[in-house]
Design a protein around this motif. Structure first.
Motif, PDB file in Angstrom:
ATOM      1  N   ILE A 299      12.335  33.280  38.185  1.00  9.30           N
ATOM      2  CA  ILE A 299      11.706  34.041  37.503  1.00  9.30           C
ATOM      3  C   ILE A 299      10.848  34.988  38.094  1.00  9.30           C
ATOM      4  CG2 ILE A 299       9.883  32.755  36.596  1.00  9.30           C
ATOM      5  CD1 ILE A 299       9.907  34.332  33.826  1.00  9.30           C
ATOM      6  N   GLU A 300      10.827  36.281  37.997  1.00  5.93           N
ATOM      7  CA  GLU A 300      10.022  37.248  38.774  1.00  5.93           C
ATOM      8  C   GLU A 300       9.333  38.024  37.901  1.00  5.93           C
ATOM      9  OE1 GLU A 300      10.734  41.450  40.884  1.00  5.93           O
ATOM     10  OE2 GLU A 300      11.999  39.708  41.576  1.00  5.93           O
ATOM     11  N   LEU A 301       7.886  38.030  37.848  1.00  9.08           N
ATOM     12  CA  LEU A 301       6.749  38.805  37.350  1.00  9.08           C
ATOM     13  C   LEU A 301       6.206  39.675  37.860  1.00  9.08           C
ATOM     14  CD1 LEU A 301       5.386  35.850  35.079  1.00  9.08           C
ATOM     15  CD2 LEU A 301       6.496  37.943  34.041  1.00  9.08           C
ATOM     16  N   PHE A 302       6.145  40.937  37.562  1.00 17.53           N
ATOM     17  CA  PHE A 302       5.298  42.053  38.413  1.00 17.53           C
ATOM     18  C   PHE A 302       5.733  41.989  39.841  1.00 17.53           C
ATOM     19  CE2 PHE A 302       2.647  40.578  34.673  1.00 17.53           C
ATOM     20  CZ  PHE A 302       2.282  41.600  34.066  1.00 17.53           C
ATOM     21  N   GLY A 303       6.996  41.972  40.022  1.00 15.58           N
ATOM     22  CA  GLY A 303       7.488  41.680  41.373  1.00 15.58           C
ATOM     23  C   GLY A 303       7.237  40.464  42.089  1.00 15.58           C
ATOM     24  N   ASN A 304       6.631  39.437  41.612  1.00 17.20           N
ATOM     25  CA  ASN A 304       6.171  38.103  42.203  1.00 17.20           C
ATOM     26  C   ASN A 304       7.383  36.839  42.058  1.00 17.20           C
ATOM     27  OD1 ASN A 304       3.855  39.057  43.597  1.00 17.20           O
ATOM     28  ND2 ASN A 304       2.842  39.219  41.692  1.00 17.20           N
ATOM     29  N   ASP A 305       8.033  36.805  42.727  1.00 12.77           N
ATOM     30  CA  ASP A 305       8.600  35.338  42.411  1.00 12.77           C
ATOM     31  C   ASP A 305       8.381  34.215  43.040  1.00 12.77           C
ATOM     32  OD1 ASP A 305       9.598  35.979  45.133  1.00 12.77           O
ATOM     33  OD2 ASP A 305      11.628  36.395  44.814  1.00 12.77           O
ATOM     34  N   ASN A 306       7.253  34.349  43.861  1.00 17.69           N
ATOM     35  CA  ASN A 306       6.862  33.129  44.528  1.00 17.69           C
ATOM     36  C   ASN A 306       6.222  32.135  43.479  1.00 17.69           C
ATOM     37  OD1 ASN A 306       5.093  31.028  45.840  1.00 17.69           O
ATOM     38  ND2 ASN A 306       4.550  32.600  47.608  1.00 17.69           N
TER      39      ASN A 306
END
Length: 307
Positions: free
Chosen positions: A62-69
Protein backbone atom coordinates in the motif's frame (compact mmCIF):
# COMPACT_ATOMS: atom_id res chain seq x y z
CA UNK A 1 0.67 14.60 -13.17
CA UNK A 2 -1.84 14.35 -10.31
CA UNK A 3 -0.54 13.31 -6.91
CA UNK A 4 -1.86 9.99 -5.66
CA UNK A 5 -3.13 9.93 -2.10
CA UNK A 6 -3.63 6.16 -2.00
CA UNK A 7 -2.46 3.36 -4.26
CA UNK A 8 -2.44 -0.36 -3.64
CA UNK A 9 -0.46 -2.99 -5.49
CA UNK A 10 -1.73 -6.58 -5.67
CA UNK A 11 -3.16 -6.16 -2.17
CA UNK A 12 -4.60 -9.34 -0.64
CA UNK A 13 -5.98 -10.30 2.76
CA UNK A 14 -6.78 -13.74 4.07
CA UNK A 15 -8.41 -14.59 7.40
CA UNK A 16 -7.66 -18.25 8.12
CA UNK A 17 -9.72 -19.96 5.41
CA UNK A 18 -11.57 -16.84 4.23
CA UNK A 19 -10.15 -14.66 1.48
CA UNK A 20 -11.29 -11.06 1.95
CA UNK A 21 -9.25 -9.32 -0.77
CA UNK A 22 -7.59 -10.64 -3.92
CA UNK A 23 -4.89 -8.65 -5.76
CA UNK A 24 -6.54 -5.25 -5.29
CA UNK A 25 -5.07 -2.36 -7.30
CA UNK A 26 -6.81 0.95 -6.63
CA UNK A 27 -5.64 4.50 -7.25
CA UNK A 28 -7.08 7.60 -5.58
CA UNK A 29 -5.87 11.01 -6.70
CA UNK A 30 -5.62 14.13 -4.58
CA UNK A 31 -8.93 16.02 -4.44
CA UNK A 32 -11.13 13.11 -5.51
CA UNK A 33 -14.27 11.84 -3.84
CA UNK A 34 -13.81 8.13 -4.47
CA UNK A 35 -16.88 5.93 -4.09
CA UNK A 36 -16.00 2.36 -3.09
CA UNK A 37 -18.96 0.23 -4.10
CA UNK A 38 -19.71 -3.38 -3.24
CA UNK A 39 -22.21 -5.72 -1.66
CA UNK A 40 -22.10 -6.28 2.08
CA UNK A 41 -19.19 -8.64 2.68
CA UNK A 42 -17.46 -7.75 -0.59
CA UNK A 43 -14.27 -6.64 1.18
CA UNK A 44 -14.83 -2.87 1.43
CA UNK A 45 -14.29 -2.59 5.19
CA UNK A 46 -11.20 -4.79 5.05
CA UNK A 47 -9.68 -2.49 2.42
CA UNK A 48 -10.42 0.60 4.52
CA UNK A 49 -9.02 -1.03 7.65
CA UNK A 50 -5.77 -1.77 5.82
CA UNK A 51 -5.59 1.83 4.58
CA UNK A 52 -5.97 3.17 8.12
CA UNK A 53 -3.53 0.70 9.66
CA UNK A 54 -6.10 -1.26 11.67
CA UNK A 55 -5.36 -4.44 9.68
CA UNK A 56 -2.22 -5.64 7.91
CA UNK A 57 -2.37 -7.15 4.41
CA UNK A 58 -1.41 -10.76 3.78
CA UNK A 59 0.27 -9.89 0.48
CA UNK A 60 0.90 -6.89 -1.71
CA UNK A 61 1.65 -3.32 -0.72
CA UNK A 62 0.00 0.00 0.00
CA UNK A 63 1.22 3.49 -0.84
CA UNK A 64 0.01 6.59 1.06
CA UNK A 65 0.90 10.14 0.02
CA UNK A 66 3.63 8.69 -2.20
CA UNK A 67 5.15 6.59 0.61
CA UNK A 68 5.31 2.83 0.15
CA UNK A 69 8.02 2.22 2.77
CA UNK A 70 6.34 0.12 5.51
CA UNK A 71 8.35 2.00 8.15
CA UNK A 72 6.84 5.33 7.04
CA UNK A 73 3.22 4.19 6.66
CA UNK A 74 2.37 4.77 10.32
CA UNK A 75 3.43 8.40 10.00
CA UNK A 76 1.47 8.79 6.75
CA UNK A 77 -1.63 7.29 8.39
CA UNK A 78 -1.63 10.15 10.90
CA UNK A 79 -2.71 12.37 7.99
CA UNK A 80 -5.93 10.33 7.67
CA UNK A 81 -9.25 10.95 9.39
CA UNK A 82 -11.63 7.99 9.44
CA UNK A 83 -14.93 6.57 10.58
CA UNK A 84 -14.82 2.78 10.37
CA UNK A 85 -18.15 1.27 11.43
CA UNK A 86 -19.88 3.28 14.20
CA UNK A 87 -18.28 6.49 15.52
CA UNK A 88 -16.61 6.06 18.93
CA UNK A 89 -18.65 8.44 21.09
CA UNK A 90 -18.93 8.97 24.84
CA UNK A 91 -22.73 8.99 25.31
CA UNK A 92 -22.77 10.91 28.60
CA UNK A 93 -20.61 13.73 27.27
CA UNK A 94 -21.51 16.78 25.20
CA UNK A 95 -20.20 17.26 21.68
CA UNK A 96 -17.52 19.64 22.96
CA UNK A 97 -16.47 17.20 25.72
CA UNK A 98 -16.27 14.35 23.22
CA UNK A 99 -13.93 16.36 21.04
CA UNK A 100 -11.83 17.43 24.03
CA UNK A 101 -11.20 13.79 24.98
CA UNK A 102 -10.14 12.95 21.43
CA UNK A 103 -8.02 16.13 21.19
CA UNK A 104 -6.06 15.10 24.27
CA UNK A 105 -5.77 11.51 23.07
CA UNK A 106 -4.36 12.64 19.71
CA UNK A 107 -2.08 15.23 21.30
CA UNK A 108 -3.52 18.13 19.31
CA UNK A 109 -2.35 21.46 20.79
CA UNK A 110 -4.87 24.22 21.63
CA UNK A 111 -8.64 24.06 21.99
CA UNK A 112 -9.53 26.31 19.07
CA UNK A 113 -9.74 23.28 16.78
CA UNK A 114 -12.80 22.11 18.77
CA UNK A 115 -14.76 25.30 18.08
CA UNK A 116 -13.80 25.33 14.40
CA UNK A 117 -14.66 21.66 13.89
CA UNK A 118 -18.05 21.91 15.63
CA UNK A 119 -18.91 24.91 13.43
CA UNK A 120 -17.80 23.02 10.34
CA UNK A 121 -20.15 20.08 10.99
CA UNK A 122 -23.04 22.21 12.27
CA UNK A 123 -22.91 21.18 15.94
CA UNK A 124 -21.72 24.41 17.56
CA UNK A 125 -25.13 25.12 19.14
CA UNK A 126 -25.72 21.78 20.90
CA UNK A 127 -24.61 23.24 24.26
CA UNK A 128 -24.97 20.85 27.21
CA UNK A 129 -26.96 18.25 25.28
CA UNK A 130 -25.37 14.84 25.74
CA UNK A 131 -24.41 12.65 22.80
CA UNK A 132 -26.81 9.90 23.91
CA UNK A 133 -29.68 12.32 23.20
CA UNK A 134 -28.46 13.20 19.72
CA UNK A 135 -30.33 12.05 16.64
CA UNK A 136 -28.57 9.47 14.46
CA UNK A 137 -27.65 12.21 11.99
CA UNK A 138 -26.15 14.35 14.76
CA UNK A 139 -24.16 11.38 16.06
CA UNK A 140 -22.83 10.79 12.58
CA UNK A 141 -21.79 14.43 12.30
CA UNK A 142 -20.11 14.24 15.71
CA UNK A 143 -18.21 11.16 14.55
CA UNK A 144 -17.21 13.09 11.46
CA UNK A 145 -16.07 15.99 13.67
CA UNK A 146 -13.82 13.60 15.61
CA UNK A 147 -12.26 12.36 12.38
CA UNK A 148 -11.69 15.96 11.23
CA UNK A 149 -10.24 17.24 14.50
CA UNK A 150 -6.61 16.80 13.44
CA UNK A 151 -7.25 18.58 10.10
CA UNK A 152 -6.57 15.46 7.96
CA UNK A 153 -5.72 15.50 4.27
CA UNK A 154 -7.56 12.26 3.54
CA UNK A 155 -10.96 11.26 4.93
CA UNK A 156 -12.15 7.63 4.96
CA UNK A 157 -15.81 6.88 5.67
CA UNK A 158 -17.19 3.34 5.88
CA UNK A 159 -20.93 3.18 5.08
CA UNK A 160 -21.56 6.58 6.74
CA UNK A 161 -25.23 6.78 5.72
CA UNK A 162 -26.29 3.49 7.33
CA UNK A 163 -29.47 4.09 9.31
CA UNK A 164 -29.81 7.74 8.32
CA UNK A 165 -33.15 9.09 7.12
CA UNK A 166 -33.29 10.82 3.70
CA UNK A 167 -32.73 14.27 5.24
CA UNK A 168 -29.71 13.00 7.17
CA UNK A 169 -28.25 11.53 3.97
CA UNK A 170 -28.70 14.86 2.15
CA UNK A 171 -27.06 16.78 5.01
CA UNK A 172 -24.09 14.42 5.13
CA UNK A 173 -23.70 14.60 1.35
CA UNK A 174 -23.66 18.42 1.43
CA UNK A 175 -21.08 18.41 4.21
CA UNK A 176 -18.74 16.02 2.38
CA UNK A 177 -19.01 18.12 -0.79
CA UNK A 178 -18.25 21.24 1.23
CA UNK A 179 -15.15 19.65 2.79
CA UNK A 180 -13.94 18.53 -0.60
CA UNK A 181 -14.62 21.87 -2.27
CA UNK A 182 -13.47 24.30 0.43
CA UNK A 183 -10.68 22.36 2.14
CA UNK A 184 -9.51 20.28 -0.82
CA UNK A 185 -10.08 17.15 1.26
CA UNK A 186 -9.69 13.84 -0.56
CA UNK A 187 -12.48 11.43 0.44
CA UNK A 188 -12.83 7.65 0.22
CA UNK A 189 -16.39 6.64 1.00
CA UNK A 190 -17.79 3.11 0.88
CA UNK A 191 -21.36 2.02 0.26
CA UNK A 192 -23.28 -0.97 -1.03
CA UNK A 193 -25.70 1.26 -2.94
CA UNK A 194 -24.35 2.81 -6.14
CA UNK A 195 -27.20 5.30 -6.52
CA UNK A 196 -26.47 6.63 -3.02
CA UNK A 197 -23.02 7.84 -4.11
CA UNK A 198 -24.01 8.94 -7.59
CA UNK A 199 -24.57 12.55 -6.52
CA UNK A 200 -21.36 12.63 -4.54
CA UNK A 201 -18.42 10.69 -5.99
CA UNK A 202 -16.39 11.69 -9.04
CA UNK A 203 -14.60 8.35 -9.28
CA UNK A 204 -15.62 4.80 -8.39
CA UNK A 205 -14.09 1.46 -7.57
CA UNK A 206 -16.45 -1.51 -7.76
CA UNK A 207 -15.53 -4.56 -5.68
CA UNK A 208 -17.16 -7.99 -5.61
CA UNK A 209 -16.16 -11.02 -3.54
CA UNK A 210 -12.81 -9.44 -2.74
CA UNK A 211 -11.93 -8.59 -6.34
CA UNK A 212 -11.86 -5.13 -7.90
CA UNK A 213 -14.05 -5.39 -10.99
CA UNK A 214 -13.68 -1.88 -12.31
CA UNK A 215 -12.43 1.64 -11.65
CA UNK A 216 -14.48 4.22 -13.51
CA UNK A 217 -14.92 8.00 -13.48
CA UNK A 218 -18.31 9.58 -12.83
CA UNK A 219 -18.32 10.88 -16.40
CA UNK A 220 -17.67 7.41 -17.81
CA UNK A 221 -20.35 5.90 -15.59
CA UNK A 222 -22.90 8.51 -16.63
CA UNK A 223 -22.04 7.85 -20.26
CA UNK A 224 -22.59 4.11 -19.86
CA UNK A 225 -25.87 4.61 -18.02
CA UNK A 226 -27.21 7.42 -20.19
CA UNK A 227 -30.21 6.37 -22.25
CA UNK A 228 -29.71 6.58 -26.03
CA UNK A 229 -30.58 5.03 -29.36
CA UNK A 230 -27.68 2.95 -30.61
CA UNK A 231 -27.59 3.21 -34.39
CA UNK A 232 -25.39 1.39 -36.88
CA UNK A 233 -25.75 2.08 -40.62
CA UNK A 234 -23.69 1.17 -43.66
CA UNK A 235 -22.46 4.76 -44.12
CA UNK A 236 -21.75 6.36 -40.71
CA UNK A 237 -20.71 9.77 -42.08
CA UNK A 238 -23.89 10.08 -44.11
CA UNK A 239 -25.89 8.81 -41.15
CA UNK A 240 -24.56 11.66 -39.00
CA UNK A 241 -25.56 14.15 -41.70
CA UNK A 242 -29.08 12.73 -41.82
CA UNK A 243 -29.47 13.07 -38.05
CA UNK A 244 -28.41 16.72 -38.26
CA UNK A 245 -30.55 17.65 -41.26
CA UNK A 246 -33.63 15.41 -41.27
CA UNK A 247 -34.03 15.22 -37.45
CA UNK A 248 -32.56 18.67 -36.69
CA UNK A 249 -30.43 17.40 -33.81
CA UNK A 250 -26.80 17.62 -32.79
CA UNK A 251 -27.44 15.60 -29.65
CA UNK A 252 -25.53 12.50 -30.76
CA UNK A 253 -22.04 11.04 -30.87
CA UNK A 254 -20.26 8.99 -33.50
CA UNK A 255 -18.16 6.31 -31.81
CA UNK A 256 -14.77 5.05 -33.08
CA UNK A 257 -16.43 1.92 -34.56
CA UNK A 258 -18.88 4.06 -36.55
CA UNK A 259 -21.81 3.38 -34.23
CA UNK A 260 -23.91 6.45 -33.41
CA UNK A 261 -25.42 7.24 -30.01
CA UNK A 262 -28.50 9.42 -30.35
CA UNK A 263 -29.59 11.01 -27.06
CA UNK A 264 -32.76 12.63 -28.38
CA UNK A 265 -35.84 11.10 -30.09
CA UNK A 266 -35.75 8.17 -27.65
CA UNK A 267 -39.50 7.60 -28.06
CA UNK A 268 -39.46 8.11 -31.82
CA UNK A 269 -37.69 5.02 -33.12
CA UNK A 270 -39.93 4.80 -36.19
CA UNK A 271 -39.27 8.43 -37.09
CA UNK A 272 -35.52 7.88 -36.79
CA UNK A 273 -35.68 4.67 -38.83
CA UNK A 274 -37.76 6.37 -41.54
CA UNK A 275 -35.35 9.31 -41.81
CA UNK A 276 -32.40 6.99 -42.28
CA UNK A 277 -34.00 4.65 -44.81
CA UNK A 278 -35.52 7.48 -46.86
CA UNK A 279 -32.01 8.82 -47.31
CA UNK A 280 -30.80 5.51 -48.75
CA UNK A 281 -29.08 4.14 -45.65
CA UNK A 282 -29.14 0.48 -44.66
CA UNK A 283 -29.85 0.09 -40.93
CA UNK A 284 -27.76 -2.67 -39.38
CA UNK A 285 -28.77 -1.94 -35.79
CA UNK A 286 -31.26 0.38 -34.10
CA UNK A 287 -32.21 -0.11 -30.47
CA UNK A 288 -32.47 1.74 -27.17
CA UNK A 289 -29.50 1.31 -24.84
CA UNK A 290 -28.34 2.49 -21.44
CA UNK A 291 -28.67 1.10 -17.92
CA UNK A 292 -29.94 2.43 -14.65
CA UNK A 293 -27.21 2.66 -12.04
CA UNK A 294 -28.65 -0.38 -10.27
CA UNK A 295 -28.83 -2.54 -13.38
CA UNK A 296 -25.31 -1.52 -14.43
CA UNK A 297 -23.96 -2.59 -11.05
CA UNK A 298 -26.03 -5.77 -11.10
CA UNK A 299 -24.71 -6.75 -14.53
CA UNK A 300 -21.15 -6.07 -13.46
CA UNK A 301 -21.33 -8.34 -10.42
CA UNK A 302 -23.17 -11.08 -12.28
CA UNK A 303 -26.80 -10.18 -11.76
CA UNK A 304 -26.92 -10.78 -8.02
CA UNK A 305 -28.84 -8.57 -5.64
CA UNK A 306 -26.64 -5.93 -4.09
CA UNK A 307 -28.59 -5.14 -0.96
Amino acid sequence: MNEYILRTHQLSKKYRNDIALVDINISIKKGEIYGFIGQNGAGKSTMLRIATGLVFPSNGSIELFGNDNPNKLTEAQKRIGAIIESPALFPNMTARENLEVHRLHKGIPGKDCIRKTLELVGLSDTGKKKAKNFSLGMKQRLGLAISLLSDPEFLILDEPTNGLDPMGIVELRKLIKKLNREKGLTVLISSHILSELHQLANHYGIIHKGELLEEISAKELDEKCRQHLRIKVDQPAKGATVLETSLSTANFEVMPDGTMKLYSHLDEVRKVSKALTENGLIIEHLAQNGDSLESYFSKLVGGEEHA
